[in-house]
Design an enzyme around this catalytic site. Structure first.
Site, PDB file in Angstrom:
ATOM      1  N   THR A  45       0.826  -1.205   0.000  1.00  0.00           N
ATOM      2  CA  THR A  45       0.000   0.000   0.000  1.00  0.00           C
ATOM      3  C   THR A  45       0.863   1.259   0.000  1.00  0.00           C
ATOM      4  OG1 THR A  45      -1.729  -1.217   1.170  1.00  0.00           O
ATOM      5  CG2 THR A  45      -1.922   1.175   1.154  1.00  0.00           C
ATOM      6  N   CYS A  46       1.987   1.221   0.710  1.00  0.00           N
ATOM      7  CA  CYS A  46       2.879   2.380   0.720  1.00  0.00           C
ATOM      8  C   CYS A  46       3.441   2.634  -0.682  1.00  0.00           C
ATOM      9  CB  CYS A  46       4.013   2.175   1.725  1.00  0.00           C
ATOM     10  SG  CYS A  46       3.435   2.068   3.434  1.00  0.00           S
ATOM     11  N   THR A  47       3.791   1.572  -1.367  1.00  0.00           N
ATOM     12  CA  THR A  47       4.284   1.699  -2.742  1.00  0.00           C
ATOM     13  C   THR A  47       3.209   2.313  -3.626  1.00  0.00           C
ATOM     14  OG1 THR A  47       5.820  -0.143  -2.469  1.00  0.00           O
ATOM     15  CG2 THR A  47       5.135   0.397  -4.729  1.00  0.00           C
TER      16      THR A  47
END
Length: 156
Positions: A44-46
């Site tokens: 999700t951070c990516t």
């Protein structure tokens, strides 16, 4: 106490991936978007940071600087930034001071990890006042980028 819109943004100084200090109060005269994220190299951070990378010209057109902040080390963030070809600074809050100041830290995260930043977004105006605040409890959600951009539009 949670951060509220209309209050002064807590000032901070953090290191970027080039081991240079970045101070929030040094950004006065520009709108600032702070994107706290749990960990580098996660799905999700990516997705969140690549979306920001791909739309950076929108933020720049709205007179805004964007900073990603996590509790990862500057070394990890440098590799993450290189791997994703990110075009905005990532700041290391390894000591968790800024995450605590913005009240955007999990007591306990996945796998029992403590002191991980919650996925959060803040818009700070040219005078250092918080104009948008979004702190997500669910780390698999991403901030409302449309609302962030609308907030920035209203500041120009």
């Amino acid at each position: 106490m949670s951060i509220q819109t209309g209050q002064k943004a807590p000032d901070f100084t953090l290191y970027n991936t080039d081991k240079e200090q970045v101070t929030l109060s040094g950004q006065k005269g520009k709108n600032v978007v702070l994107l706290f994220f749990p960990f580098a190299f996660t799905g999700t951070c990516t997705k969140e940071l690549c979306s920001t990378r791909d739309n950076l010209s929108v933020y720049q057109g709205l007179n805004a600087s964007v900073y990603g902040i996590s509790v990862d080390s500057p070394h990890s963030l440098k590799r993450f930034k290189e791997d994703l070809d990110l075009n905005f600074p990532l700041l290391s809050d390894f000591n968790k001071d800024v995450s605590n100041a913005y009240d955007t830290i999990y007591d306990t995260f996945s796998l029992g990890l403590k002191g991980v930043s919650k996925r959060s977004a803040f818009v700070i105006d040219k005078e250092g006042t918080i104009r948008y605040a979004e702190v997500l409890e669910n780390a698999t959600e991403i901030p409302n980028f449309d609302a962030i951009q609308s907030c920035l539009e209203s500041l120009n």
